[in-house]
Scaffold this motif. Structure first.
Motif: not given
Length: 166
Positions: A81-90
């Protein structure tokens, strides 16, 4: 060259599915009967200490692996959960992520310092069990709170922009 060490977004969903059962199991182990010795398995041990003061290094010992399985499952779910990318990672997400990590480390350090000063004996052992997860949990809560706040502000700006166009 920028390296991104984050896991794909899919792992966040896997971690969320794993989180609840392993969290419940860890809380049950912490507050419940403890080790129940249902299944005893020979496992390698780095160091074993007996109550009579005898310590043995690098030997096999019999233990119930349920505690280790629950804690490892909980840690893996928190890492996913903590180290996964967000869908809108910027770039802004990276800044929020970094600030949340620093905030969680400070929070964890303060909580652990207070616990070292104010907890003793078996209560300290229970805290040591929980403290493994404090940094991850505080980071996840802080990061998601800040991301929700950021998304809310972006939505308000886009609504204002649309209103200005009309």
């Amino acid at each position: 060259m920028k390296k991104n060490y984050l896991l794909p977004n899919f792992f966040k969903k896997v971690g969320l599915v794993m989180f609840l059962p392993f969290c419940i199991a860890c809380v049950w182990l912490l507050l419940g009967p403890g080790e129940c010795d249902l299944i005893l398995v020979d496992v390698p041990a780095f160091l074993t200490l007996d109550l009579d003061g005898v310590d043995d290094w690098f030997e096999m010992t019999k233990t119930d692996p349920i505690n280790e399985i629950c804690m490892l499952g909980f840690i893996v779910s928190l890492v996913f959960v903590a180290l996964s990318r967000e869908k809108d990672e910027d770039e802004m997400t990276a800044v929020v992520r970094m600030q949340s990590f620093v905030w969680s480390f400070w929070c964890t350090a303060i909580v652990e310092a207070v616990a070292v000063l104010l907890t003793y004996e078996l209560t300290f052992l229970n805290f040591a069990f929980v403290s493994v997860f404090v940094c991850f949990l505080s980071y996840i809560i802080k990061f998601n709170f800040e991301m929700a706040k950021l998304r809310r502000m972006e939505n308000e700006k886009s609504v204002l922009y649309v209103e200005l166009l009309l």
